[in-house]
Design a protein around this motif. Structure first.
Motif, mmCIF file in Angstrom:
data_model
loop_
_atom_site.group_PDB
_atom_site.id
_atom_site.type_symbol
_atom_site.label_atom_id
_atom_site.label_comp_id
_atom_site.label_asym_id
_atom_site.label_seq_id
_atom_site.Cartn_x
_atom_site.Cartn_y
_atom_site.Cartn_z
ATOM 1 N N PRO A 112 48.033 27.795 55.279
ATOM 2 C CA PRO A 112 49.142 28.026 56.197
ATOM 3 C C PRO A 112 49.842 29.356 55.966
ATOM 4 N N HIS A 113 49.769 29.898 54.752
ATOM 5 C CA HIS A 113 50.385 31.192 54.493
ATOM 6 C C HIS A 113 49.473 32.310 55.006
ATOM 7 N N HIS A 114 50.069 33.413 55.317
ATOM 8 C CA HIS A 114 49.291 34.589 55.679
ATOM 9 C C HIS A 114 49.986 35.777 55.027
ATOM 10 N N GLY A 115 49.802 35.899 53.734
ATOM 11 C CA GLY A 115 50.453 36.944 52.975
ATOM 12 C C GLY A 115 49.688 38.247 53.037
ATOM 13 N N ARG A 116 49.941 39.086 52.063
ATOM 14 C CA ARG A 116 49.251 40.357 52.011
ATOM 15 C C ARG A 116 47.760 40.114 51.852
ATOM 16 N N PRO A 117 46.914 40.856 52.580
ATOM 17 C CA PRO A 117 45.482 40.534 52.630
ATOM 18 C C PRO A 117 44.779 40.555 51.280
ATOM 19 N N VAL A 118 45.029 41.568 50.460
ATOM 20 C CA VAL A 118 44.273 41.679 49.204
ATOM 21 C C VAL A 118 44.636 40.553 48.234
ATOM 22 N N PRO A 119 45.925 40.285 47.968
ATOM 23 C CA PRO A 119 46.237 39.151 47.094
ATOM 24 C C PRO A 119 45.747 37.814 47.639
ATOM 25 N N THR A 120 45.819 37.652 48.967
ATOM 26 C CA THR A 120 45.334 36.406 49.567
ATOM 27 C C THR A 120 43.839 36.239 49.330
ATOM 28 N N MET A 121 43.082 37.305 49.538
ATOM 29 C CA MET A 121 41.638 37.219 49.325
ATOM 30 C C MET A 121 41.311 37.020 47.844
ATOM 31 N N ARG A 122 42.042 37.680 46.973
ATOM 32 C CA ARG A 122 41.785 37.511 45.538
ATOM 33 C C ARG A 122 42.017 36.059 45.115
ATOM 34 N N ALA A 123 43.106 35.468 45.598
ATOM 35 C CA ALA A 123 43.395 34.075 45.266
ATOM 36 C C ALA A 123 42.333 33.142 45.849
ATOM 37 N N TYR A 124 41.853 33.463 47.019
ATOM 38 C CA TYR A 124 40.820 32.631 47.644
ATOM 39 C C TYR A 124 39.529 32.687 46.835
ATOM 40 N N LEU A 125 39.134 33.876 46.386
ATOM 41 C CA LEU A 125 37.939 34.008 45.548
ATOM 42 C C LEU A 125 38.109 33.253 44.232
ATOM 43 N N ASP A 126 39.295 33.314 43.661
ATOM 44 C CA ASP A 126 39.560 32.566 42.431
ATOM 45 C C ASP A 126 39.352 31.075 42.663
ATOM 46 N N ALA A 127 39.883 30.577 43.781
ATOM 47 C CA ALA A 127 39.756 29.153 44.076
ATOM 48 C C ALA A 127 38.303 28.769 44.328
ATOM 49 N N MET A 128 37.537 29.613 44.974
ATOM 50 C CA MET A 128 36.114 29.335 45.160
ATOM 51 C C MET A 128 35.389 29.247 43.820
ATOM 52 N N ASP A 129 35.688 30.190 42.948
ATOM 53 C CA ASP A 129 35.014 30.220 41.640
ATOM 54 C C ASP A 129 35.370 29.001 40.794
ATOM 55 N N GLN A 130 36.533 28.429 41.014
ATOM 56 C CA GLN A 130 36.987 27.289 40.220
ATOM 57 C C GLN A 130 36.686 25.945 40.878
ATOM 58 N N ALA A 131 36.012 25.954 42.010
ATOM 59 C CA ALA A 131 35.735 24.707 42.730
ATOM 60 C C ALA A 131 34.864 23.785 41.873
ATOM 61 N N PRO A 132 35.248 22.507 41.746
ATOM 62 C CA PRO A 132 34.504 21.558 40.901
ATOM 63 C C PRO A 132 33.290 20.987 41.625
ATOM 64 N N LEU A 133 32.303 21.811 41.870
ATOM 65 C CA LEU A 133 31.145 21.394 42.656
ATOM 66 C C LEU A 133 30.125 20.671 41.809
ATOM 67 N N GLN A 134 29.443 19.719 42.422
ATOM 68 C CA GLN A 134 28.384 18.975 41.763
ATOM 69 C C GLN A 134 27.128 19.050 42.625
ATOM 70 N N GLY A 135 26.060 18.422 42.167
ATOM 71 C CA GLY A 135 24.824 18.449 42.935
ATOM 72 C C GLY A 135 23.947 19.613 42.539
ATOM 73 N N PRO A 136 22.795 19.744 43.201
ATOM 74 C CA PRO A 136 21.830 20.782 42.814
ATOM 75 C C PRO A 136 22.420 22.183 42.961
ATOM 76 N N ALA A 137 22.184 22.984 41.950
ATOM 77 C CA ALA A 137 22.640 24.372 41.975
ATOM 78 C C ALA A 137 21.493 25.272 42.410
ATOM 79 N N PRO A 138 21.779 26.355 43.113
ATOM 80 C CA PRO A 138 20.718 27.295 43.497
ATOM 81 C C PRO A 138 20.170 28.015 42.276
ATOM 82 N N ALA A 139 18.934 28.481 42.388
ATOM 83 C CA ALA A 139 18.360 29.259 41.294
ATOM 84 C C ALA A 139 19.206 30.488 41.011
ATOM 85 N N GLU A 140 19.728 31.100 42.064
ATOM 86 C CA GLU A 140 20.686 32.193 41.949
ATOM 87 C C GLU A 140 21.771 31.988 42.993
#
Length: 294
Positions: A112-140
């Motif tokens: 819902p927020h639409h803050g400054r683009p660079v901090p918003t994108m950085r936080a989004y990438l952080d959240a993606m990297d920390q996602a607790p995903l399970q199941g088969p992982a890709p080779a790369e």
């Protein structure tokens, strides 16, 4: 295993308006023609990962890239899960381009927020990297790119992803982007083209340019490149239209794509405008032999 985009690909919004059967047939033909990648945008047509799966399933070697998957339409965990799923199912053939500029008439979704683009994108990438995903992982993992225009987003793209995917940019921006990114980052540039006689081609091109005249991030980028008020009114000046869109015959298009490559692009994805409904199949076929020699 790394994704191979080749030097030239296709960028299109036109797939959203066509039935799935027609999309599969067109993707298979692009595969046979030899293009390195097919890129597509995400607005209010097909959902990005669904569209990517449709294209990947219809092709054998073509790289499929989102240009871009909108972060304001998707939770970071969902984005990471979709990325992981396609990377595992289609090894070495999926690239995730990320971006998004939510406007007042777009739904807020799960951001819902639409803050400054660079901090918003950085936080989004952080959240993606920390996602607790399970199941088969890709080779790369699949490579990621950011829809970067300004210096701050280009710097983030080089620091946190494989590189940048600038859209709606002249050759001068490509040279600046390469300097900002450094020599090792991937720079995949969209180039709009019209294959038609010059008079009609410029008319079609101006209609396209005028459609982005209210997009603040695009206008700010053009101003950084030296375009002023006189260039940004009434659909865009001839100078602006000519800088953003290559038009004329095949040789004119090849010349501009070569200029983008010489300016530092690793890959150029060509968006064909025809001024007509449907897919620009004729133009994709006509351009392929010359572009794929670059």
């Amino acid at each position: 295993m790394s994704v191979d985009l080749g030097r030239v690909g296709v960028w299109t919004f036109a797939l959203d308006g066509r039935p799935a059967t027609e999309v599969r047939e067109a993707a298979a033909e692009l595969d046979e023609l030899g293009y390195g990648a097919v890129w597509f945008g995400e607005a209010f047509g097909r959902e990005a990962f669904t569209q990517a799966a449709l294209l990947l399933g219809a092709t054998r070697r073509l790289t499929v890239a989102t240009g871009i998957a909108n972060i304001f339409l998707r939770d970071p965990i969902a984005m990471a899960a979709g990325e992981r799923t396609l990377a595992e199912a289609f090894p070495g053939r999926f690239l995730l381009g990320l971006g998004g500029h939510r406007t007042t008439d777009q739904p807020a979704g799960l951001l819902p927020h639409h803050g400054r683009p660079v901090p918003t994108m950085r936080a989004y990438l952080d959240a993606m990297d920390q996602a607790p995903l399970q199941g088969p992982a890709p080779a790369e993992p699949s490579p990621r790119l950011l829809a970067a225009l300004g210096p701050g987003m280009l710097k983030l793209a080089a620091e946190r992803t494989r590189g940048a995917h600038p859209y709606f940019v002249p050759v001068e921006h490509t040279a600046r982007a390469r300097q900002s990114l450094g020599p090792d980052a991937l720079l995949a540039v969209e180039q709009t083209v019209v294959l038609d006689r010059p008079e009609r081609a410029r008319e079609v091109a101006r209609g396209f340019v005028s459609g982005y005249g209210q997009a603040r991030h695009q206008v700010e980028n053009l101003r950084r490149l030296g375009f002023g008020d006189d260039d940004l009114v009434e659909g865009g000046s001839d100078r602006l239209v000519d800088a953003l869109v290559a038009y004329g015959d095949v040789e004119d298009v090849v010349k501009r794509v070569r200029e983008q490559l010489d300016a530092g692009a690793d890959h150029v994805c060509v968006q064909v405008l025809s001024g007509e409904e449907g897919l620009p199949l004729r133009q994709w076929r006509e351009l392929a032999p010359a572009l794929l020699e670059l």
